[in-house]
Design an enzyme around this catalytic site. Structure first.
Site, mmCIF file in Angstrom:
data_model
loop_
_atom_site.group_PDB
_atom_site.id
_atom_site.type_symbol
_atom_site.label_atom_id
_atom_site.label_comp_id
_atom_site.label_asym_id
_atom_site.label_seq_id
_atom_site.Cartn_x
_atom_site.Cartn_y
_atom_site.Cartn_z
ATOM 1 N N ALA A 71 0.790 -1.104 0.183
ATOM 2 C CA ALA A 71 0.476 -0.133 -0.134
ATOM 3 C C ALA A 71 1.392 1.316 0.287
ATOM 4 O O ALA A 71 2.240 1.395 0.361
ATOM 5 C CB ALA A 71 -1.199 0.234 0.900
ATOM 6 N N GLY A 111 0.317 -5.220 0.817
ATOM 7 C CA GLY A 111 -1.185 -5.471 0.214
ATOM 8 C C GLY A 111 -0.451 -5.693 -2.029
ATOM 9 O O GLY A 111 -1.201 -5.860 -2.209
ATOM 10 N N GLU A 114 -0.896 -8.950 -0.647
ATOM 11 C CA GLU A 114 -2.018 -9.196 -0.545
ATOM 12 C C GLU A 114 -3.395 -9.509 -1.861
ATOM 13 O O GLU A 114 -4.127 -10.017 -2.582
ATOM 14 C CB GLU A 114 -2.878 -8.364 -0.064
ATOM 15 C CG GLU A 114 -2.074 -8.601 1.343
ATOM 16 C CD GLU A 114 -2.473 -7.341 2.760
ATOM 17 O OE1 GLU A 114 -2.129 -6.319 2.748
ATOM 18 O OE2 GLU A 114 -3.483 -7.987 3.349
ATOM 19 N N GLU A 134 4.048 -5.467 7.009
ATOM 20 C CA GLU A 134 3.402 -4.356 7.982
ATOM 21 C C GLU A 134 4.048 -4.416 9.336
ATOM 22 O O GLU A 134 3.319 -2.716 10.364
ATOM 23 C CB GLU A 134 1.430 -4.618 8.281
ATOM 24 C CG GLU A 134 0.883 -4.204 6.341
ATOM 25 C CD GLU A 134 1.444 -5.898 5.351
ATOM 26 O OE1 GLU A 134 1.882 -6.851 5.570
ATOM 27 O OE2 GLU A 134 0.465 -6.046 4.696
HETATM 28 N N1 CAA Z 1 4.674 3.328 0.269
HETATM 29 C C1 CAA Z 1 5.455 5.121 -0.007
HETATM 30 N N2 CAA Z 1 6.626 4.891 -0.834
HETATM 31 C C2 CAA Z 1 7.131 3.619 -0.790
HETATM 32 C C3 CAA Z 1 6.805 2.695 -0.019
HETATM 33 C C4 CAA Z 1 5.411 3.105 -0.161
HETATM 34 N N3 CAA Z 1 5.033 1.339 0.873
HETATM 35 N N4 CAA Z 1 7.723 1.716 -0.291
HETATM 36 C C5 CAA Z 1 8.784 2.542 -0.914
HETATM 37 N N5 CAA Z 1 8.207 3.763 -0.907
HETATM 38 C C6 CAA Z 1 9.446 5.077 -1.511
HETATM 39 C C7 CAA Z 1 10.063 5.642 -0.195
HETATM 40 O O1 CAA Z 1 9.780 6.375 0.946
HETATM 41 C C8 CAA Z 1 11.699 5.643 -1.206
HETATM 42 O O2 CAA Z 1 10.866 7.527 -1.366
HETATM 43 P P1 CAA Z 1 12.465 8.594 -1.290
HETATM 44 O O3 CAA Z 1 12.566 7.804 -3.165
HETATM 45 O O4 CAA Z 1 11.815 9.449 -1.763
HETATM 46 O O5 CAA Z 1 13.092 7.879 -0.515
HETATM 47 C C9 CAA Z 1 11.771 5.105 -2.904
HETATM 48 O O6 CAA Z 1 9.757 4.347 -2.265
HETATM 49 C C10 CAA Z 1 12.585 4.485 -2.876
HETATM 50 O O7 CAA Z 1 12.475 3.449 -1.057
HETATM 51 P P2 CAA Z 1 13.941 2.261 -0.729
HETATM 52 O O8 CAA Z 1 14.774 4.449 -0.092
HETATM 53 O O9 CAA Z 1 13.210 1.865 0.851
HETATM 54 O O10 CAA Z 1 14.861 1.674 -1.544
HETATM 55 P P3 CAA Z 1 14.927 0.325 -1.617
HETATM 56 O O11 CAA Z 1 15.104 -0.584 -3.038
HETATM 57 O O12 CAA Z 1 16.156 -0.128 -0.712
HETATM 58 O O13 CAA Z 1 13.695 -0.518 -0.555
HETATM 59 C C11 CAA Z 1 11.721 -1.971 -0.963
HETATM 60 C C12 CAA Z 1 12.434 -0.858 -0.925
HETATM 61 C C13 CAA Z 1 12.331 -2.998 -0.532
HETATM 62 C C14 CAA Z 1 10.613 -1.542 -1.123
HETATM 63 C C15 CAA Z 1 11.116 -0.598 0.337
HETATM 64 O O14 CAA Z 1 11.719 0.575 0.638
HETATM 65 C C16 CAA Z 1 10.334 -1.064 1.613
HETATM 66 O O15 CAA Z 1 10.267 -1.468 1.839
HETATM 67 N N6 CAA Z 1 8.865 -0.237 1.386
HETATM 68 C C17 CAA Z 1 7.981 -1.199 1.986
HETATM 69 C C18 CAA Z 1 7.091 -2.225 2.209
HETATM 70 C C19 CAA Z 1 5.844 -2.362 2.650
HETATM 71 O O16 CAA Z 1 6.067 -1.694 4.030
HETATM 72 N N7 CAA Z 1 4.907 -2.449 2.399
HETATM 73 C C20 CAA Z 1 3.589 -2.921 3.396
HETATM 74 C C21 CAA Z 1 2.807 -1.684 3.279
HETATM 75 S S1 CAA Z 1 1.834 -1.844 4.407
HETATM 76 C C22 CAA Z 1 0.774 -2.059 3.100
HETATM 77 O O17 CAA Z 1 1.004 -2.729 2.486
HETATM 78 C C23 CAA Z 1 -0.700 -2.073 4.274
HETATM 79 C C24 CAA Z 1 -2.022 -3.285 4.253
HETATM 80 O O18 CAA Z 1 -1.869 -4.393 3.883
HETATM 81 C C25 CAA Z 1 -2.684 -3.075 3.133
#
Ligand code: CAA
Length: 701
Positions: A71, A111, A114, A134
């Site tokens: 998400a 998400g 999911e 999450e």
């Molecule tokens: N939402 C919004 N922005 C996100 C994002 C997300 N889920 N994941 C990453 N980004 C953004 C980061 O903030 C970053 O932005 P900036 O360049 O502006 O700083 C950019 O994307 C790149 O991210 P990283 O620097 O972290 O890049 P990476 O290659 O080192 O890692 C990744 C990539 C493994 C996807 C890592 O970003 C990550 O772990 N992201 C979060 C994943 C996550 O937690 N997903 C679950 C979300 S909650 C959910 O999904 C709830 C639900 O069940 C409905």
């Protein structure tokens, strides 16, 4: 390779056809997060596929470097009706009457996974990773993850994945049945081929129609017991266990509905706000005004470390762990041998725990060259000085290094308090000098304070930031002042802790007041671990510099009895063999005698008062640091406190914690307890702002 004919649409989801297969490509860089526009595009694609008899199946794939990474966390603060409809999209997929295939590369997280589990099938490249992280954001899988993952991989594995938040590789997911086919080679072509194979298979194997394997009561009991240790004081892990249990006990729809309610509860909690703040603050802290990806960096192929003590040895391990050869220098053979044997013992302990092989131990030790000759550092790309805190000694080392190091080598000091400008001034190349402040134990703690001195060049700064990432540290840039960010704040915090005891509290109550906030160690447990003589020496030094009399507080008196903390088997506390702190009656008596001598009548101090005074002393000093420009952002201070000092991430760090309490209340409490609020703190409180707002406004300015 399939060659879908593209139809260009101004959408985050592109539709294209490969014969009888409709391909939906999500293009929302950088990580294809589920932002506004993605659900609309996917739903439109599904509608198009439903309306067209020539479409036999649908493939959903991510454009760019990854499938959907989750998400869009930035939308969590949006009103519910405006936030992207991930659940509605997945409901539509689940009810869809033609096969749908998620084609995964990069990461399918939260998400993203999911969404994939809402599809009929999942295929992935071998290097892909899937997971439900999450919990790390203080929420729970809110789009069916708690209900679908246990149905696929079983209760125990699903709990393990959801409570750790750690992803697994596609190959493991394939063995667990979470991925239906591993595609070696072109993912889209393989996914289309798979979709075509499954086009006519009926009934569609919907995950929502399965039951949960291995859902015995002991699995949930063990999970509940586990999180009491791993996630003490946190809300979302227990909600995850409750929901996974529901997945096994009630019809899918009931669990799906309950999950939505619990997700909102977790999302709106201060804990989730704190963890989300840290997620972005950590990424933000890597950005330095004036430094871009075009700023030249130098390649670090070898390192030199001066000092093989606890710090030097720990620092060396960071380099060895990522394959960078290290030359380590000591003045005496005995100290060198001791340092090397500690490094070896640390690695062997890790091997004993099964976390590395004995071959790995040998490979790392082989990268380490011990020497008594500083001249051996002449070829090193970076040299880190890690000797004890004494300006004269450090100046002497840097003067000698100036004559030894090759041009362009980075000359770094691991000083935790001293003036890096002064250290740089003895060299002919102050632009090459920087502070790299590691935290003890340096091979474990993730924080690296990167101290930018007046003349440090952009190249040296950018190289140091890149190096931090390479050695798996979180690098935060700070300016020069006594103690930089972390230790300057902790000194103020220590002063307040001693004052609270002086007024009447017992050390164990003061520590308990910070344990209650979620810190594993209170101020006195921490100083006993670090060594009481260190703080004592700093206080003596500061008094001398300020021309004040020799400090004679109750803690100085404890140090003068010879009790220096854990290293002398006792300090403020005694310690048993498990290193549990046990209050010591003689020390309590020493404190009481001290108060009596000073004419202090002890008073009752509540836990609330102690927590507030300590936490807000950090915040107040943090606000001064911010105002002076020593830290770039309040978020940087939070990152420092979480990775360097054990401040609980779910509180978001001290500055975010203060914002949660309301800065007006923080100012009022500081005044109530006799502290003078920093001007910046006062101003933000008057304007009704938070530190995050301050950072955002500053970032825009
Ligand atoms: N939402 C919004 N922005 C996100 C994002 C997300 N889920 N994941 C990453 N980004 C953004 C980061 O903030 C970053 O932005 P900036 O360049 O502006 O700083 C950019 O994307 C790149 O991210 P990283 O620097 O972290 O890049 P990476 O290659 O080192 O890692 C990744 C990539 C493994 C996807 C890592 O970003 C990550 O772990 N992201 C979060 C994943 C996550 O937690 N997903 C679950 C979300 S909650 C959910 O999904 C709830 C639900 O069940 C409905």
């Amino acid at each position: 390779m399939s060659t879908p004919e593209s139809s260009s649409q101004p959408s985050l989801v592109q539709q294209s056809r490969d014969g009888d297969i409709l391909v939906l490509t999500i293009n929302n860089p950088p990580v294809n997060a589920f932002s506004p526009g993605v659900p609309e595009g996917l739903k439109a694609g599904l509608d198009a596929a439903a309306a067209d008899d020539s479409v036999k199946a649908v493939v959903i794939i991510g454009g760019g470097r990854t499938f959907v990474a989750g998400a869009d966390i930035r939308t969590f603060d949006m009103p519910r009706e405006q936030s992207p409809d991930l659940r509605g999209t997945i409901e539509k997929l689940d009810a869809f009457t033609k096969p749908t295939v998620a084609a995964i590369h990069g990461t399918a997280l939260g998400g993203g996974l999911e969404l994939a589990m809402g599809c009929t099938y999942r295929v992935a490249v071998p290097g892909a990773q899937v997971g439900l992280p999450e919990v790390k954001l203080g929420v729970l899988p809110g789009a069916g993850g708690t209900q679908r993952l246990p149905r696929v991989v079983g209760a125990a594995k699903a709990l393990d994945m959801m409570l750790s938040g750690n992803p697994i590789r596609a190959t493991e997911a394939g063995q667990l049945g979470l991925i239906d086919r591993i595609i070696d080679g072109d993912l889209l072509a393989g996914a289309v081929e798979f979709a075509r194979e499954m086009a006519d298979a009926r009934p569609l194997p919907r995950i929502s129609e399965r039951s949960v394997p291995g859902a015995t009561p002991d699995v949930f009991a063990a999970a509940r017991q586990g999180i009491r240790k791993t996630h003490r004081g946190q809300l979302s892990p227990s909600l995850i266990v409750d929901l996974a249990e529901m997945a096994a006990a009630v019809p899918f729809q009931e669990g799906w509905d309950a999950e939505a309610t619990k997700f909102m509860e977790a999302k709106d909690s201060p804990q989730s706000r704190g963890l989300r703040h840290i997620f972005f603050a950590e990424r933000e802290s890597a950005k330095i005004p004036g430094i871009t990806k075009d700023t030249p960096t130098t390649e670090i192929r070898s390192a030199g470390i001066i000092g093989a003590g606890t710090m030097g040895g720990g620092i060396a391990m960071n380099f060895l762990n990522v394959g960078i050869p290290v030359t380590i220098v000591e003045t005496q053979q005995e100290a060198l041998d001791r340092g090397l044997s500690v490094i070896r013992r640390n690695y062997e302990n890790t091997a004993r725990k099964g976390r590395m092989s004995m071959e790995d131990v040998e490979a790392r030790m082989a990268l380490l060259t011990p020497t008594l000759d500083m001249g051996d550092l002449k070829d090193a790309d970076i040299i880190i000085e890690a000797v004890f805190e004494n300006m004269d000694v450090k100046k002497d080392i840097f003067t000698r290094l100036d004559g030894i190091a090759k041009p362009g080598a980075i000359l770094a000091s691991n000083t935790s308090t001293l003036d890096v400008n002064e250290i740089a001034s003895v060299t002919s190349r102050p632009e090459s000098v920087i502070g790299l402040h590691f935290f003890s134990p340096a091979n474990v703690m993730k924080l690296l304070e990167i101290v930018r001195a007046e003349k440090t060049s952009d190249t040296v700064l950018a190289t140091s930031m890149a190096l931090a990432k390479r050695i798996r540290k979180v690098g935060v840039v700070v300016g020069v002042c006594d103690g930089f960010v972390g230790n300057r704040m902790v000194h103020r915090y220590g002063d307040e802790a001693r004052q609270i005891v002086e007024e009447g509290a017992r050390p164990e109550d003061v520590d308990a007041s910070m344990n209650a906030l979620g810190l594993p160690m209170g101020p006195f447990q921490m100083s006993d671990m670090a060594g009481l003589d260190i703080g004592h020496a700093i206080r003596q030094h500061q008094a001398k510099v300020a021309g004040q009399p020799k400090p004679d507080g109750w803690l100085d008196r404890i140090v003068e009895t010879g009790r220096k903390g854990q290293k002398t088997q006792g300090g403020i506390y005694d310690y048993d063999e498990t290193r549990r702190p046990i209050p010591n009656a003689d020390m309590q008596k020493l404190i009481e005698d001290y108060r009596a001598e000073k004419g202090i009548t002890p008073r009752e101090i509540t836990q609330e008062e102690s927590t507030k005074r300590l936490a807000y002393s950090l915040v107040n000093e943090g606000a001064k640091i911010l105002e002076e420009g020593i830290a770039q952002r309040a978020g940087d201070i939070d990152v420092i406190y979480i990775y360097g000092y054990g401040f609980p991430a779910y509180r978001g760090g001290p500055m975010q914690y203060a914002s949660e309490q309301g800065l007006k209340n923080v100012v009022a409490d500081l005044e109530k307890y006799g502290q003078t609020p920093a001007p910046l703190l006062k101003r933000l409180a008057e304007e009704g702002k938070t530190f995050a707002q301050y950072d955002a406004e500053k970032g825009r300015a």
